[in-house]
Design a protein around this motif. Sequence first.
Motif, short mmCIF file in Angstrom:
data_model
loop_
_atom_site.label_atom_id
_atom_site.label_comp_id
_atom_site.label_asym_id
_atom_site.label_seq_id
_atom_site.Cartn_x
_atom_site.Cartn_y
_atom_site.Cartn_z
N ARG A 19 0.68 -0.85 0.38
CA ARG A 19 0.07 0.10 0.35
C ARG A 19 0.72 1.01 0.02
N LEU A 20 0.88 1.75 -1.47
CA LEU A 20 1.32 3.25 -0.89
C LEU A 20 0.74 4.49 -0.56
N SER A 21 1.31 5.37 0.32
CA SER A 21 1.08 6.48 0.68
C SER A 21 1.13 8.11 -0.20
N CYS A 22 0.39 9.21 0.60
CA CYS A 22 1.32 9.81 -0.98
C CYS A 22 0.68 11.17 -0.07
N THR A 23 1.51 11.90 1.17
CA THR A 23 0.13 12.74 2.14
C THR A 23 1.00 14.39 0.99
N ALA A 24 -0.11 14.96 1.17
CA ALA A 24 0.46 16.44 0.95
C ALA A 24 0.50 17.49 1.67
N SER A 25 0.94 18.63 1.74
CA SER A 25 1.53 19.48 2.39
C SER A 25 0.71 20.46 1.85
N VAL A 26 -0.46 20.84 1.94
CA VAL A 26 -1.56 22.12 1.53
C VAL A 26 -2.88 21.17 2.00
N THR A 28 -6.12 22.32 1.04
CA THR A 28 -7.23 22.83 0.59
C THR A 28 -6.85 21.69 0.09
N PHE A 29 -5.83 20.21 0.22
CA PHE A 29 -5.89 19.28 -0.22
C PHE A 29 -7.53 18.06 -1.01
N GLY A 30 -8.92 18.68 -0.01
CA GLY A 30 -9.46 18.12 -0.66
C GLY A 30 -10.39 19.64 -1.80
N SER A 31 -9.20 19.79 -2.04
CA SER A 31 -9.77 20.44 -3.76
C SER A 31 -8.78 20.44 -5.00
N TYR A 32 -7.78 19.16 -4.60
CA TYR A 32 -7.17 18.60 -5.88
C TYR A 32 -7.46 17.85 -6.08
N ALA A 33 -7.72 16.90 -7.52
CA ALA A 33 -7.15 15.73 -8.02
C ALA A 33 -6.02 15.21 -7.57
N MET A 34 -6.45 13.27 -7.36
CA MET A 34 -4.74 13.29 -7.39
C MET A 34 -4.26 11.49 -8.57
N GLY A 35 -3.45 11.75 -8.73
CA GLY A 35 -3.39 10.01 -9.69
C GLY A 35 -1.96 9.90 -9.17
N THR A 52 -10.07 11.51 -7.81
CA THR A 52 -10.93 13.06 -8.45
C THR A 52 -11.07 13.50 -7.07
N TRP A 53 -11.08 14.68 -6.61
CA TRP A 53 -11.15 15.64 -5.53
C TRP A 53 -12.57 15.11 -4.20
N SER A 54 -13.26 14.59 -4.33
CA SER A 54 -14.48 13.92 -3.58
C SER A 54 -14.14 12.66 -3.55
N GLY A 55 -13.75 11.50 -4.32
CA GLY A 55 -13.28 10.56 -4.14
C GLY A 55 -14.08 9.61 -5.07
N ILE A 70 -7.60 2.59 -6.05
CA ILE A 70 -6.77 4.32 -5.23
C ILE A 70 -7.83 4.50 -4.51
N SER A 71 -7.57 5.20 -3.10
CA SER A 71 -8.43 6.05 -2.18
C SER A 71 -8.05 7.25 -2.11
N ARG A 72 -8.36 7.59 -0.77
CA ARG A 72 -8.45 8.93 -0.40
C ARG A 72 -8.54 9.57 0.89
N ASP A 73 -7.67 9.91 1.74
CA ASP A 73 -8.96 10.76 3.10
C ASP A 73 -8.29 11.89 3.18
N ASN A 74 -8.83 13.31 2.71
CA ASN A 74 -8.74 13.95 2.44
C ASN A 74 -8.62 15.03 4.39
N ALA A 75 -8.94 13.98 4.91
CA ALA A 75 -9.00 15.13 6.48
C ALA A 75 -7.32 14.56 6.51
N LYS A 76 -6.88 13.64 6.03
CA LYS A 76 -5.38 13.81 6.66
C LYS A 76 -4.78 13.66 5.80
N LYS A 77 -5.52 14.36 4.34
CA LYS A 77 -4.81 14.99 3.02
C LYS A 77 -4.17 13.74 2.72
N THR A 78 -4.00 13.18 2.33
CA THR A 78 -2.89 11.24 1.60
C THR A 78 -4.51 10.55 0.88
#
Length: 124
Positions: A19-26, A28-35, A52-55, A70-78
């Motif tokens: 399981r790979l993780s990617c944590t962002a230092s931003v 408004t992480f919830g505004s970002y699409a991730m890939g 997408t931003w909402s998952g 692929i999944s995301r946790d916007n509260a953890k910015k990950t």
Amino acid sequence: QVQLVESGGGLVQAGGSLRLSCTASVRTFGSYAMGWFRQAPGKEREFVAAITWSGGVTRYADSVKGRCTISRDNAKKTVYLQMNSLKPEDTAVYYCAASNTIMLITTDNGYEYWGQGTQVTVSR
């Protein structure tokens, strides 16, 4: 400026999982699409998965469909990439990317920010 830090790579036997993780230092992480993208030695960087931003919407490369999530946790910015049934051909440096958009982005030129990458090696 958005900084992305990947982790979770390593050496695994064929058939194993990572399981790979990617944590962002931003803020408004919830505004970002991730890939997630990957680049194997001597090959071009290729798309793996996007969210997408909402998952709410995800997309996968045919080569990983059914094996990766692929999944995301916007509260953890990950953002995460769960990889199962790994194959030697999955060996590559894996990069996460971010784009300040509501769109789903599957091409590398659509992303503004990139992490430094994490190595995944799958042995036979």
